[in-house]
Design a protein around this motif. Sequence first.
Motif, PDB file in Angstrom:
ATOM      1  N   LEU A 142     -54.427  33.213  17.771  1.00  0.00           N
ATOM      2  CA  LEU A 142     -53.558  33.032  18.931  1.00  0.00           C
ATOM      3  C   LEU A 142     -54.295  33.337  20.231  1.00  0.00           C
ATOM      4  O   LEU A 142     -55.234  34.132  20.250  1.00  0.00           O
ATOM      5  N   PRO A 143     -53.859  32.731  21.340  1.00  0.00           N
ATOM      6  CA  PRO A 143     -54.510  33.016  22.621  1.00  0.00           C
ATOM      7  C   PRO A 143     -54.281  34.453  23.088  1.00  0.00           C
ATOM      8  O   PRO A 143     -55.056  34.981  23.886  1.00  0.00           O
ATOM      9  N   TYR A 144     -53.233  35.094  22.604  1.00  0.00           N
ATOM     10  CA  TYR A 144     -52.900  36.471  22.952  1.00  0.00           C
ATOM     11  C   TYR A 144     -52.395  37.097  21.664  1.00  0.00           C
ATOM     12  O   TYR A 144     -51.427  36.606  21.096  1.00  0.00           O
ATOM     13  N   PRO A 145     -53.023  38.139  21.157  1.00  0.00           N
ATOM     14  CA  PRO A 145     -52.622  38.686  19.856  1.00  0.00           C
ATOM     15  C   PRO A 145     -51.129  39.032  19.787  1.00  0.00           C
ATOM     16  O   PRO A 145     -50.603  39.735  20.658  1.00  0.00           O
ATOM     17  N   LEU A 146     -50.471  38.529  18.780  1.00  0.00           N
ATOM     18  CA  LEU A 146     -49.043  38.769  18.598  1.00  0.00           C
ATOM     19  C   LEU A 146     -48.749  40.264  18.523  1.00  0.00           C
ATOM     20  O   LEU A 146     -47.787  40.739  19.122  1.00  0.00           O
ATOM     21  N   SER A 147     -49.587  41.007  17.822  1.00  0.00           N
ATOM     22  CA  SER A 147     -49.353  42.448  17.701  1.00  0.00           C
ATOM     23  C   SER A 147     -49.392  43.121  19.073  1.00  0.00           C
ATOM     24  O   SER A 147     -48.587  44.005  19.362  1.00  0.00           O
ATOM     25  N   ARG A 148     -50.300  42.703  19.928  1.00  0.00           N
ATOM     26  CA  ARG A 148     -50.382  43.271  21.275  1.00  0.00           C
ATOM     27  C   ARG A 148     -49.196  42.826  22.114  1.00  0.00           C
ATOM     28  O   ARG A 148     -48.626  43.616  22.888  1.00  0.00           O
ATOM     29  N   LEU A 149     -48.802  41.566  21.978  1.00  0.00           N
ATOM     30  CA  LEU A 149     -47.657  41.052  22.717  1.00  0.00           C
ATOM     31  C   LEU A 149     -46.387  41.831  22.373  1.00  0.00           C
ATOM     32  O   LEU A 149     -45.638  42.234  23.267  1.00  0.00           O
ATOM     33  N   VAL A 150     -46.173  42.076  21.097  1.00  0.00           N
ATOM     34  CA  VAL A 150     -44.987  42.823  20.674  1.00  0.00           C
ATOM     35  C   VAL A 150     -45.027  44.239  21.247  1.00  0.00           C
ATOM     36  O   VAL A 150     -44.034  44.736  21.788  1.00  0.00           O
ATOM     37  N   THR A 151     -46.177  44.892  21.152  1.00  0.00           N
ATOM     38  CA  THR A 151     -46.321  46.248  21.700  1.00  0.00           C
ATOM     39  C   THR A 151     -46.054  46.260  23.195  1.00  0.00           C
ATOM     40  O   THR A 151     -45.318  47.121  23.700  1.00  0.00           O
ATOM     41  N   ASP A 152     -46.645  45.302  23.904  1.00  0.00           N
ATOM     42  CA  ASP A 152     -46.458  45.242  25.355  1.00  0.00           C
ATOM     43  C   ASP A 152     -45.009  44.938  25.726  1.00  0.00           C
ATOM     44  O   ASP A 152     -44.472  45.503  26.685  1.00  0.00           O
ATOM     45  N   ALA A 209     -42.882  48.027  25.190  1.00  0.00           N
ATOM     46  CA  ALA A 209     -43.150  49.000  26.254  1.00  0.00           C
ATOM     47  C   ALA A 209     -42.451  48.587  27.551  1.00  0.00           C
ATOM     48  O   ALA A 209     -41.874  49.426  28.252  1.00  0.00           O
ATOM     49  N   ALA A 210     -42.505  47.298  27.887  1.00  0.00           N
ATOM     50  CA  ALA A 210     -41.843  46.813  29.103  1.00  0.00           C
ATOM     51  C   ALA A 210     -40.333  47.027  29.023  1.00  0.00           C
ATOM     52  O   ALA A 210     -39.699  47.415  30.007  1.00  0.00           O
ATOM     53  N   LEU A 211     -39.760  46.785  27.842  1.00  0.00           N
ATOM     54  CA  LEU A 211     -38.314  46.975  27.679  1.00  0.00           C
ATOM     55  C   LEU A 211     -37.937  48.452  27.638  1.00  0.00           C
ATOM     56  O   LEU A 211     -36.808  48.811  27.989  1.00  0.00           O
ATOM     57  N   GLU A 212     -38.850  49.290  27.233  1.00  0.00           N
ATOM     58  CA  GLU A 212     -38.615  50.734  27.283  1.00  0.00           C
ATOM     59  C   GLU A 212     -38.564  51.189  28.743  1.00  0.00           C
ATOM     60  O   GLU A 212     -37.735  52.003  29.127  1.00  0.00           O
ATOM     61  N   ARG A 213     -39.467  50.622  29.549  1.00  0.00           N
ATOM     62  CA  ARG A 213     -39.490  50.970  30.975  1.00  0.00           C
ATOM     63  C   ARG A 213     -38.243  50.462  31.692  1.00  0.00           C
ATOM     64  O   ARG A 213     -37.706  51.142  32.561  1.00  0.00           O
TER      65      ARG A 213
END
Length: 165
Positions: A132-142, A145-149
């Motif tokens: 993927l152009p952006y790792p799915l695992s990183r996308l989910v983590t990010d 985190a954004a929704l936690e904020r």
Amino acid sequence: MTAPPPGPATGPALLGTRLRLLLDTLERGVEGVYADLGLPDFRPRYAPVVRALAAAGDLPIRDVARATGVTHSAASQTVAQMARDGLVTLVPGDDARRRIVRLTPRAEALLPRLGAEWDATARAAAELDAELPYPLSRLVTDALAALERRPMRERIGEVQRDAGA
């Protein structure tokens, strides 16, 4: 009102639907592997609980929830289903409100097969990330985190206020 254009449904308005489709697609693949291993009733959502108990030993449901990254309610529901399927037992804790989750001998006997599957799944997930152009695992983590904020409810409320709704 015009009909939506033909083709795949995409875009932010369908984010929840697309995420459910992604999760369902991933889970169906893992369920197929469990069936191939002779474990047709083992559900992907059981794996984090079994892994946590195999690593830490008996745990209160609260700690199972923390170790698996889900709510207490979600962990309790999963553990209840696992108990019905004969994979865990629940024993009273030192406090009447606490229940301790323990793997059954049946679940412990599955650990070598499950461990091999978990390793293969981790390698396959890393391969998917690399594709993927952006790792799915990183996308989910990010995204988490954004929704936690700033939770989605708050974001929607701000949009509605800005629009005068």
